[in-house]
Write a protein that holds these residues in place. Structure first.
Motif, PDB file in Angstrom:
ATOM      1  N   GLU A 329       0.824  -1.207   0.000  1.00  0.00           N
ATOM      2  CA  GLU A 329       0.000   0.000   0.000  1.00  0.00           C
ATOM      3  C   GLU A 329       0.865   1.267   0.000  1.00  0.00           C
ATOM      4  O   GLU A 329       0.599   2.221  -0.745  1.00  0.00           O
ATOM      5  N   ASN A 330       1.927   1.266   0.817  1.00  0.00           N
ATOM      6  CA  ASN A 330       2.809   2.433   0.858  1.00  0.00           C
ATOM      7  C   ASN A 330       3.627   2.567  -0.415  1.00  0.00           C
ATOM      8  O   ASN A 330       3.918   3.684  -0.864  1.00  0.00           O
ATOM      9  N   LYS A 331       4.023   1.445  -1.002  1.00  0.00           N
ATOM     10  CA  LYS A 331       4.725   1.495  -2.292  1.00  0.00           C
ATOM     11  C   LYS A 331       3.819   2.126  -3.353  1.00  0.00           C
ATOM     12  O   LYS A 331       4.257   2.972  -4.150  1.00  0.00           O
ATOM     13  N   ALA A 332       2.555   1.731  -3.352  1.00  0.00           N
ATOM     14  CA  ALA A 332       1.614   2.296  -4.318  1.00  0.00           C
ATOM     15  C   ALA A 332       1.431   3.796  -4.099  1.00  0.00           C
ATOM     16  O   ALA A 332       1.301   4.569  -5.060  1.00  0.00           O
ATOM     17  N   GLU A 333       1.444   4.209  -2.824  1.00  0.00           N
ATOM     18  CA  GLU A 333       1.287   5.637  -2.521  1.00  0.00           C
ATOM     19  C   GLU A 333       2.490   6.436  -3.009  1.00  0.00           C
ATOM     20  O   GLU A 333       2.339   7.540  -3.562  1.00  0.00           O
ATOM     21  N   ILE A 334       3.699   5.897  -2.796  1.00  0.00           N
ATOM     22  CA  ILE A 334       4.908   6.568  -3.283  1.00  0.00           C
ATOM     23  C   ILE A 334       4.879   6.655  -4.811  1.00  0.00           C
ATOM     24  O   ILE A 334       5.211   7.700  -5.400  1.00  0.00           O
ATOM     25  N   ASP A 335       4.506   5.566  -5.465  1.00  0.00           N
ATOM     26  CA  ASP A 335       4.414   5.567  -6.930  1.00  0.00           C
ATOM     27  C   ASP A 335       3.423   6.624  -7.410  1.00  0.00           C
ATOM     28  O   ASP A 335       3.680   7.346  -8.386  1.00  0.00           O
ATOM     29  N   LYS A 336       2.307   6.708  -6.708  1.00  0.00           N
ATOM     30  CA  LYS A 336       1.281   7.670  -7.089  1.00  0.00           C
ATOM     31  C   LYS A 336       1.784   9.109  -6.941  1.00  0.00           C
ATOM     32  O   LYS A 336       1.546   9.960  -7.810  1.00  0.00           O
ATOM     33  N   LEU A 337       2.500   9.396  -5.845  1.00  0.00           N
ATOM     34  CA  LEU A 337       3.066  10.734  -5.641  1.00  0.00           C
ATOM     35  C   LEU A 337       4.096  11.072  -6.716  1.00  0.00           C
ATOM     36  O   LEU A 337       4.105  12.175  -7.269  1.00  0.00           O
ATOM     37  N   PHE A 338       4.967  10.118  -7.001  1.00  0.00           N
ATOM     38  CA  PHE A 338       6.006  10.350  -8.002  1.00  0.00           C
ATOM     39  C   PHE A 338       5.363  10.641  -9.366  1.00  0.00           C
ATOM     40  O   PHE A 338       5.766  11.581 -10.068  1.00  0.00           O
ATOM     41  N   ASN A 339       4.375   9.862  -9.725  1.00  0.00           N
ATOM     42  CA  ASN A 339       3.712  10.052 -11.018  1.00  0.00           C
ATOM     43  C   ASN A 339       2.967  11.380 -11.077  1.00  0.00           C
ATOM     44  O   ASN A 339       2.963  12.056 -12.111  1.00  0.00           O
ATOM     45  N   SER A 340       2.347  11.771  -9.957  1.00  0.00           N
ATOM     46  CA  SER A 340       1.581  13.018  -9.962  1.00  0.00           C
ATOM     47  C   SER A 340       2.489  14.242 -10.075  1.00  0.00           C
ATOM     48  O   SER A 340       2.098  15.255 -10.660  1.00  0.00           O
ATOM     49  N   LEU A 341       3.705  14.154  -9.528  1.00  0.00           N
ATOM     50  CA  LEU A 341       4.632  15.284  -9.596  1.00  0.00           C
ATOM     51  C   LEU A 341       5.400  15.321 -10.913  1.00  0.00           C
ATOM     52  O   LEU A 341       5.735  16.404 -11.412  1.00  0.00           O
ATOM     53  N   THR A 342       5.704  14.160 -11.459  1.00  0.00           N
ATOM     54  CA  THR A 342       6.487  14.130 -12.707  1.00  0.00           C
ATOM     55  C   THR A 342       5.612  14.224 -13.946  1.00  0.00           C
ATOM     56  O   THR A 342       6.075  14.696 -14.987  1.00  0.00           O
ATOM     57  N   CYS A 343       4.358  13.799 -13.842  1.00  0.00           N
ATOM     58  CA  CYS A 343       3.460  13.805 -15.011  1.00  0.00           C
ATOM     59  C   CYS A 343       2.113  14.410 -14.632  1.00  0.00           C
ATOM     60  O   CYS A 343       1.074  13.733 -14.725  1.00  0.00           O
ATOM     61  N   PRO A 344       2.088  15.674 -14.192  1.00  0.00           N
ATOM     62  CA  PRO A 344       0.805  16.264 -13.783  1.00  0.00           C
ATOM     63  C   PRO A 344      -0.169  16.424 -14.945  1.00  0.00           C
ATOM     64  O   PRO A 344      -1.373  16.362 -14.756  1.00  0.00           O
ATOM     65  N   THR A 345       0.374  16.665 -16.146  1.00  0.00           N
ATOM     66  CA  THR A 345      -0.449  16.774 -17.351  1.00  0.00           C
ATOM     67  C   THR A 345       0.281  16.101 -18.497  1.00  0.00           C
ATOM     68  O   THR A 345       1.515  15.975 -18.475  1.00  0.00           O
ATOM     69  N   PRO A 346      -0.430  15.694 -19.538  1.00  0.00           N
ATOM     70  CA  PRO A 346       0.250  15.106 -20.709  1.00  0.00           C
ATOM     71  C   PRO A 346       1.263  16.054 -21.334  1.00  0.00           C
ATOM     72  O   PRO A 346       2.322  15.623 -21.800  1.00  0.00           O
ATOM     73  N   ALA A 347       0.957  17.345 -21.326  1.00  0.00           N
ATOM     74  CA  ALA A 347       1.880  18.315 -21.930  1.00  0.00           C
ATOM     75  C   ALA A 347       3.201  18.356 -21.177  1.00  0.00           C
ATOM     76  O   ALA A 347       4.277  18.388 -21.776  1.00  0.00           O
ATOM     77  N   VAL A 348       3.118  18.353 -19.841  1.00  0.00           N
ATOM     78  CA  VAL A 348       4.343  18.364 -19.030  1.00  0.00           C
ATOM     79  C   VAL A 348       5.126  17.075 -19.235  1.00  0.00           C
ATOM     80  O   VAL A 348       6.358  17.083 -19.343  1.00  0.00           O
ATOM     81  N   ALA A 349       4.419  15.961 -19.304  1.00  0.00           N
ATOM     82  CA  ALA A 349       5.079  14.674 -19.498  1.00  0.00           C
ATOM     83  C   ALA A 349       5.824  14.622 -20.820  1.00  0.00           C
ATOM     84  O   ALA A 349       6.888  14.003 -20.921  1.00  0.00           O
ATOM     85  N   LEU A 350       5.293  15.271 -21.846  1.00  0.00           N
ATOM     86  CA  LEU A 350       5.970  15.299 -23.155  1.00  0.00           C
ATOM     87  C   LEU A 350       7.165  16.245 -23.134  1.00  0.00           C
ATOM     88  O   LEU A 350       8.209  15.970 -23.721  1.00  0.00           O
ATOM     89  N   LYS A 351       7.001  17.372 -22.442  1.00  0.00           N
ATOM     90  CA  LYS A 351       8.068  18.379 -22.414  1.00  0.00           C
ATOM     91  C   LYS A 351       9.236  17.960 -21.528  1.00  0.00           C
ATOM     92  O   LYS A 351      10.404  18.218 -21.846  1.00  0.00           O
ATOM     93  N   ASP A 352       8.942  17.314 -20.400  1.00  0.00           N
ATOM     94  CA  ASP A 352       9.985  16.917 -19.441  1.00  0.00           C
ATOM     95  C   ASP A 352       9.700  15.492 -18.969  1.00  0.00           C
ATOM     96  O   ASP A 352       9.273  15.271 -17.840  1.00  0.00           O
ATOM     97  N   PRO A 353       9.948  14.502 -19.830  1.00  0.00           N
ATOM     98  CA  PRO A 353       9.568  13.129 -19.493  1.00  0.00           C
ATOM     99  C   PRO A 353      10.484  12.505 -18.452  1.00  0.00           C
ATOM    100  O   PRO A 353      11.601  12.970 -18.214  1.00  0.00           O
ATOM    101  N   VAL A 354       9.999  11.453 -17.818  1.00  0.00           N
ATOM    102  CA  VAL A 354      10.818  10.669 -16.891  1.00  0.00           C
ATOM    103  C   VAL A 354      11.837   9.874 -17.702  1.00  0.00           C
ATOM    104  O   VAL A 354      11.491   9.185 -18.665  1.00  0.00           O
ATOM    105  N   VAL A 355      13.101  10.002 -17.310  1.00  0.00           N
ATOM    106  CA  VAL A 355      14.208   9.356 -18.023  1.00  0.00           C
ATOM    107  C   VAL A 355      14.839   8.309 -17.122  1.00  0.00           C
ATOM    108  O   VAL A 355      15.036   8.552 -15.923  1.00  0.00           O
ATOM    109  N   GLU A 356      15.176   7.177 -17.664  1.00  0.00           N
ATOM    110  CA  GLU A 356      15.885   6.144 -16.909  1.00  0.00           C
ATOM    111  C   GLU A 356      17.388   6.337 -17.041  1.00  0.00           C
ATOM    112  O   GLU A 356      17.895   6.649 -18.122  1.00  0.00           O
ATOM    113  N   ASN A 357      18.100   6.155 -15.902  1.00  0.00           N
ATOM    114  CA  ASN A 357      19.566   6.190 -15.866  1.00  0.00           C
ATOM    115  C   ASN A 357      20.132   7.473 -16.469  1.00  0.00           C
ATOM    116  O   ASN A 357      21.065   7.452 -17.274  1.00  0.00           O
ATOM    117  N   ARG A 358      19.581   8.596 -16.051  1.00  0.00           N
ATOM    118  CA  ARG A 358      20.118   9.901 -16.466  1.00  0.00           C
ATOM    119  C   ARG A 358      21.533  10.063 -15.896  1.00  0.00           C
ATOM    120  O   ARG A 358      21.740   9.903 -14.686  1.00  0.00           O
TER     121      ARG A 358
END
Length: 514
Positions: A329-358
């Protein structure tokens, strides 16, 4: 949520220095604040204003912190500061009185005493003309060395230099706030100035020493002298926050470094949690550090900021930024927070996407960030503390990202002492850089170093209990640990617990990050 009152905001803004915003805003604020309305969930930025409260410490912040002026980044760049744009000089005393009269700060006789010392130092600086810092030409030619007239290196401080200030006291007494008040009121004519956390300063010094040693080559020589000279050329007014010595490499060079700086006419304001006599206690080869202690006591006015009010203990509502235990349950909550901050809107997600191994580079090597946008990063505990990363690495990470997620922090025992030390160093870097931190852990985050609860064991040493009391911590909250034994380790451990508690407050979550 109530809308902000424009008249109140205008009145507050008139009380504070008006300066054009720089490209990067400081993450360390002068301890003045105006609350915002509570939010049911953490957000990247707090909005809305309510009735103001008065605070006198950079640790006692209530909601939105108002920065009086732009301070240097935690990493402490060496370039001269941009002159202030206001035409009429504002002294430390006038600014302090203005903030008290407006209700932004509370009147405190102990702080008034320190402001008086800062005022006298400020007035002396107005009349002080630092000596020129001359370049020393070096040549491999014997004839050049015999017949050239190289400028002599000064061996004593100039007689006209004001005596520096060394302010020490408990956490939360307002040392940093007062030093920042002094720094921000320095006149525009003083462009060679620098305000920096001492830890970041020493990392910069070691880099410079390394470069000087390479430049000297096989001929050798003292690398501290050219480093001190270059630092003096960059700034003749230095403000050091949180002066402490825990590393033997720092201890061995500080005397020569400070002598060189002072001899070149540099003047300093230093804040610390400890009297000079208590620095580097029980450190390796401490006898070699004693001359540094004597230099601080003779060349600085050492003053105890023993305030009658502990501003750390102003109540702060807790925010949901720490999650325990490690459940689905707590893992799901952390995932949800991370997704909400990194991808608040589709436009933001396209402009500044989550990158692996930056990749980010520090000290000539590359660190790979598992998941990140340009401002938000996510690590596992193993990623951040399971590898031999240094304070410089953590500083670079906190410089790159304003919000950090750390997952799966375990309860640490004696077999994980190195990881525990790294985690403390990481927490210090996050705190000083004003990072918004989200954590999932096996136990409450400020108990990850605890072997068992204090109540069940009853084995906290008198010294440990004293340190926790100084930091405003309850032993029942933090627990006990035999992992840390030396004075410096115990203090670092207890301070990290204190900072974790503060970084879990709603006010921190609403004001942290860029």
């Amino acid at each position: 949520m109530k809308a902000a009152r424009p008249s109140a905001l205008r009145q507050r803004n008139r009380l504070l220095f008006q300066t054009p915003p720089s490209r990067k805003q400081s993450r360390r604020a002068l301890g003045t604040s105006v609350p915002v309305a509570s939010s049911s969930s953490p957000s990247a930025h707090g909005h809305g204003h309510g009735h103001g409260k008065a605070f006198n410490s950079s640790l006692a912040m209530d909601s939105t912190t108002v920065t009086v002026n732009n301070l240097p980044e935690f990493a402490g760049a060496n370039q001269p500061e941009t002159p202030q744009t206001h035409h009429q000089l504002t002294s430390p005393k006038k600014q302090y009185e203005k903030l008290v009269q407006s209700g932004v700060l509370r009147g405190d006789n102990h702080q008034v005493r320190i402001v008086g010392k800062l005022q006298r130092f400020w007035e002396q600086l107005l009349k002080y003309n630092p000596p020129p810092v001359l370049d020393v030409e070096t040549s491999s030619s014997l004839i050049s060395r015999l017949f050239s007239r190289a400028p002599s290196v000064p061996d004593t401080p100039p007689t006209s230099a004001p005596k520096g200030l060394y302010l020490y006291g408990d956490v939360g007494t307002g040392k940093t706030m007062l030093m920042d008040l002094f720094y921000q009121t320095l006149p525009p004519s003083i462009t060679r100035k620098r305000r920096v956390h001492f830890h970041a300063f020493m990392i910069d010094v070691h880099k410079r020493v390394h470069a000087a040693q390479i430049a000297m080559g096989h001929s050798g020589g003292d690398p501290i002298a050219p480093v001190a000279r270059d630092l003096a050329k960059d700034a003749y007014v230095l403000c050091f926050d949180e002066f402490q010595v825990t590393d033997i490499a720092d201890a061995m060079i500080l005397r020569r470094l400070f002598e060189g700086l002072l001899n070149h006419g540099v003047v300093c304001v230093i804040t610390s949690n400890r009297h000079p006599d208590d620095l580097y206690k029980n450190g390796i080869q401490r006898s070699s550090f004693i001359p540094t202690i004597e230099l601080l006591k003779t060349q600085f006015e050492v003053t105890d900021l023993d305030s009658g009010t502990d501003y750390r203990r102003i109540p702060r509502a807790l925010s949901q930024v720490y999650f325990h235990p490690l459940t689905p349950e707590n893992k799901a909550e952390i995932d949800k927070l991370f997704n909400s901050l990194t991808c608040p809107t589709p436009a933001v997600a396209l402009k500044d996407p989550v990158v692996e191994n930056r990749p980010i580079t520090t000290w000539g090597r590359t660190i790979y960030v598992p998941l990140s946008t340009s401002k938000i990063a996510r690590f596992s505990f193993e990623d951040i503390c399971g590898r031999p990363l240094s304070a410089a690495d953590y500083l670079e990470i906190t410089k790159q990202f304003g919000t950090l997620f750390i997952t799966d922090v375990p309860k640490m025992g004696m077999d994980q002492k190195d990881m525990a030390r790294r985690f403390i160093t990481f927490i210090d870097a996050c705190y000083e850089s004003k990072i918004k931190l989200f954590v999932s852990s096996e136990v409450p985050i400020y108990q990850v170093f605890s072997e068992e609860s204090a109540g069940s064991r009853g084995g906290i040493s008198d010294h440990m209990r004293s340190v926790m009391d100084d930091l405003g911590l309850s032993p029942e909250v933090v627990g006990s640990s035999a992992m840390f034994t030396g004075d410096e380790e115990i203090f670092a451990f207890a301070r990290a617990c204190s900072r974790l508690v503060q970084m879990g407050s709603k006010e921190w979550a609403e004001t942290a990050a860029r």
